[in-house]
Design an enzyme around this catalytic site. Structure first.
Site, PDB file in Angstrom:
ATOM      1  N   CYS A  77       0.737  -1.211   0.098  1.00 13.90           N
ATOM      2  CA  CYS A  77      -0.023  -0.167  -0.013  1.00 13.90           C
ATOM      3  C   CYS A  77       0.707   1.379  -0.084  1.00 13.90           C
ATOM      4  CB  CYS A  77      -1.006   0.032   1.026  1.00 13.90           C
ATOM      5  SG  CYS A  77      -0.116   0.039   2.704  1.00 13.90           S
TER       6      CYS A  77
ATOM      7  N   ASP B  77       2.455   2.560   2.393  1.00 12.10           N
ATOM      8  CA  ASP B  77       2.639   3.063   3.837  1.00 12.10           C
ATOM      9  C   ASP B  77       3.933   3.055   4.331  1.00 12.10           C
ATOM     10  OD1 ASP B  77       0.081   3.884   3.666  1.00 12.10           O
ATOM     11  OD2 ASP B  77      -0.713   2.421   4.950  1.00 12.10           O
TER      12      ASP B  77
ATOM     13  N   CYS C 259      -1.998   6.643   4.515  1.00 15.84           N
ATOM     14  CA  CYS C 259      -3.268   6.773   4.397  1.00 15.84           C
ATOM     15  C   CYS C 259      -3.720   7.389   5.891  1.00 15.84           C
ATOM     16  CB  CYS C 259      -4.165   5.690   4.518  1.00 15.84           C
ATOM     17  SG  CYS C 259      -3.980   4.182   5.471  1.00 15.84           S
TER      18      CYS C 259
ATOM     19  N   CYS D 207      -2.499  -1.222   8.819  1.00 15.99           N
ATOM     20  CA  CYS D 207      -1.889  -0.004   9.381  1.00 15.99           C
ATOM     21  C   CYS D 207      -1.556  -0.183  10.808  1.00 15.99           C
ATOM     22  CB  CYS D 207      -2.869   1.081   9.351  1.00 15.99           C
ATOM     23  SG  CYS D 207      -3.499   1.286   7.715  1.00 15.99           S
TER      24      CYS D 207
END
Length: 180
Positions: A73, A75, A100, A143
């Site tokens: 993603c 991150d 994000c 996350c």
């Protein structure tokens, strides 16, 4: 802020956070009709008002730095801890995250949770606890996993600086937590 034809537009990620809605940050009828999921108020709070953003000197012997990323993603999370060498307590923590809103919120929560705790204690913080606290949707669980990994990496870095790792017969807090 993006503009098109004199109108202000929000980036798609901000709309999903509920930041493009009314004053209360609630997703409007358009969001409900399109099936967009509004984030929990804690995610929005930590995204809008992140705690402990910044960085410490990575060469400071009392600072541990954890740098982790999720290639899937994009991150990237850097979490740092400052440890009182006499008591072994984490006296301060900070982060910088590229990612994000859920990644930023997870980092912010992680820094709040590690402050004032012993090294052994922070190693027991699990991604599931962070995810539950923030009410993260399943698609955003990575996350909270990054936040847990960043905490562990920061502790490992601090211990490496202090020479606590690699000694036979002298288990570090990381090794003790891994055995539990």
């Amino acid at each position: 802020m993006l503009r098109a034809g004199g109108r202000r537009l929000l980036a798609p990620g901000l709309r999903r956070l509920g930041l493009g809605a009314g004053a209360a940050g609630e997703a409007g009828p358009a969001a409900a009709a399109t099936g967009v999921r509004a984030y929990h108020e804690r995610v929005v709070d930590h995204y809008n008002n992140p705690r402990n953003v910044g960085s410490f000197d990575k060469d400071d012997p009392n600072v541990g730095t954890g740098l982790v990323g999720a290639p899937a993603c994009g991150d990237v999370m850097k979490l740092q801890i400052r440890v009182d060498e006499n008591s072994g307590k984490i006296v301060d923590a900070c982060f910088k995250t590229f990612g994000c809103g859920s990644a930023i919120a997870s980092s912010s929560v992680a820094t709040e949770w590690v402050k004032g705790k012993q090294m052994e204690e922070v190693l027991t913080i699990k991604n599931t606890e962070i995810a539950k606290h923030l009410s993260l949707p399943p698609v955003k669980l990575h996350c909270s996993m990054l936040a847990e990994d960043a905490i562990k990496a920061a502790v490992k870095d601090y211990e490496a600086k202090k020479g606590k790792t690699g000694h036979k017969g002298d288990d570090s807090p990381t090794e003790k937590a891994a055995e539990a």
